[in-house]
Design an enzyme around this catalytic site. Structure first.
Site, PDB file in Angstrom:
ATOM      1  N   ASN A   1       0.871  -1.150  -0.161  1.00  0.00           N
ATOM      2  CA  ASN A   1       0.045   0.109   0.138  1.00  0.00           C
ATOM      3  C   ASN A   1       0.807   1.253   0.030  1.00  0.00           C
ATOM      4  O   ASN A   1       1.702   1.489   0.801  1.00  0.00           O
ATOM      5  CB  ASN A   1      -0.900   0.190   1.251  1.00  0.00           C
TER       6      ASN A   1
ATOM      7  N   CYS B   1     -11.383   1.877   0.108  1.00  0.00           N
ATOM      8  CA  CYS B   1     -10.139   1.328   0.148  1.00  0.00           C
ATOM      9  C   CYS B   1      -9.141   2.344   0.357  1.00  0.00           C
ATOM     10  O   CYS B   1      -9.244   3.133  -0.451  1.00  0.00           O
ATOM     11  CB  CYS B   1      -9.892   0.354  -1.112  1.00  0.00           C
ATOM     12  N   VAL B   2      -8.198   2.110   1.458  1.00  0.00           N
ATOM     13  CA  VAL B   2      -7.112   3.352   1.515  1.00  0.00           C
ATOM     14  C   VAL B   2      -6.181   3.094   0.388  1.00  0.00           C
ATOM     15  O   VAL B   2      -5.397   3.937   0.059  1.00  0.00           O
ATOM     16  CB  VAL B   2      -6.605   3.165   2.925  1.00  0.00           C
ATOM     17  N   GLN B   3      -6.099   1.934  -0.377  1.00  0.00           N
ATOM     18  CA  GLN B   3      -4.975   1.881  -1.341  1.00  0.00           C
ATOM     19  C   GLN B   3      -5.706   2.253  -2.675  1.00  0.00           C
ATOM     20  O   GLN B   3      -5.014   2.851  -3.808  1.00  0.00           O
ATOM     21  CB  GLN B   3      -4.662   0.425  -1.744  1.00  0.00           C
TER      22      GLN B   3
ATOM     23  N   CYS C   1      -6.244  -0.898   6.807  1.00  0.00           N
ATOM     24  CA  CYS C   1      -6.572  -1.842   5.823  1.00  0.00           C
ATOM     25  C   CYS C   1      -8.038  -2.139   6.139  1.00  0.00           C
ATOM     26  O   CYS C   1      -8.417  -3.004   6.858  1.00  0.00           O
ATOM     27  CB  CYS C   1      -5.798  -3.161   5.643  1.00  0.00           C
ATOM     28  N   LEU C   2      -8.807  -1.602   5.447  1.00  0.00           N
ATOM     29  CA  LEU C   2     -10.549  -1.513   5.792  1.00  0.00           C
ATOM     30  C   LEU C   2     -10.923  -3.026   5.315  1.00  0.00           C
ATOM     31  O   LEU C   2     -11.499  -3.688   6.286  1.00  0.00           O
ATOM     32  CB  LEU C   2     -11.206  -0.693   4.941  1.00  0.00           C
TER      33      LEU C   2
END
Length: 251
Positions: free
Chosen positions: A14, A194-196, A76-77
């Protein structure tokens, strides 16, 4: 007050959250932040890959505690949501307990819990989602949010399994997915669950186009960090969620 120190626990592949979170919080009018990361190995976003990644959590918590952050975000959701309803409470409590055992008083938040917190702050009941995940994982995210009391009116899964590729999804593709949703009776749109998956430049644009609050895993994470530190939620150019206290800071 000094520089507020933020710890991030992230998948090894990530890169987006370490770009978008500093970009967001650098706009805060009343505080400065530094960011410190620790990584869990993960390349493929699959149930097996996520389980192997989560098994590294205790090591990562020990490492990030050495930097003495004020707040740690477990970033990380989907890794949390695959654990089933309420998992963000269990993960946050387990991390906080581990930190306390080592003498750290850091506050603990997770991307999963932050998204729930952000949607509630917007008083959103009916929600639409754009996710990068393969459909079976996306369905777990939908089920998780529905267990929290939200109605997921419509959603899209872009079905990208390689986490490095998730970080390269073009904004045009994300917006196209958002435009394909039925937003007629929706209270809020999560444009990146999503944080990515990059989305920060899209949030304000999407709010103007769709006429509803738009948030992302990153903006929700920033909201949760600011609230945990009792700082005003006043970040320009990042959607309605991060303008909650803008009138207060302006006066």
């Amino acid at each position: 007050m000094g520089i507020r120190r933020i710890g991030l626990v992230v998948p090894s592949s990530n890169v987006t959250v370490e770009t978008e979170m500093p970009a967001l919080l650098s706009r805060h009018p009343g505080a400065e932040f530094s960011f410190h990361s620790t990584r869990m190995r993960m390349h493929t976003v699959s149930p097996e890959g996520l389980a192997a990644m989560n098994a590294q959590r205790e090591r990562c918590v020990l490492e990030i505690a050495d930097a003495a952050p004020e707040v740690i975000l477990y970033a990380c959701l989907v890794a949390v949501m695959v654990g089933g309803p309420g998992e963000h409470h269990r993960v946050e409590s387990a991390v906080a307990e581990q930190l306390a055992t080592g003498g750290s008083q850091a506050l603990v938040r997770s991307s999963a819990g932050a998204l729930v917190e952000g949607l509630r702050a917007l008083d959103a009941q009916r929600v639409a989602l754009v996710t990068p995940y393969m459909r079976p994982l996306a369905e777990k995210v939908v089920a998780y949010l529905e267990a929290e009391g939200f109605t997921i009116s419509d959603w899209r899964a872009l079905e990208v399994a390689d986490n490095t590729e998730v970080g390269c999804i073009p904004g045009e593709q994300v917006m196209a997915a958002a435009r394909s949703l039925d937003l007629s009776e929706v209270d809020a749109l999560v444009i990146s669950c999503c944080v990515q998956m990059p989305s920060l430049p899209l949030v304000e644009t999407a709010e103007r186009e769709f006429g509803i609050p738009v948030l992302s895993a990153a903006t929700a994470g920033a909201y949760s960090i600011l609230r945990s530190l009792d700082l005003p939620v006043a970040v320009p150019g990042a959607g309605r969620l991060l303008r909650q206290d803008s009138a207060v800071t302006a006066s």
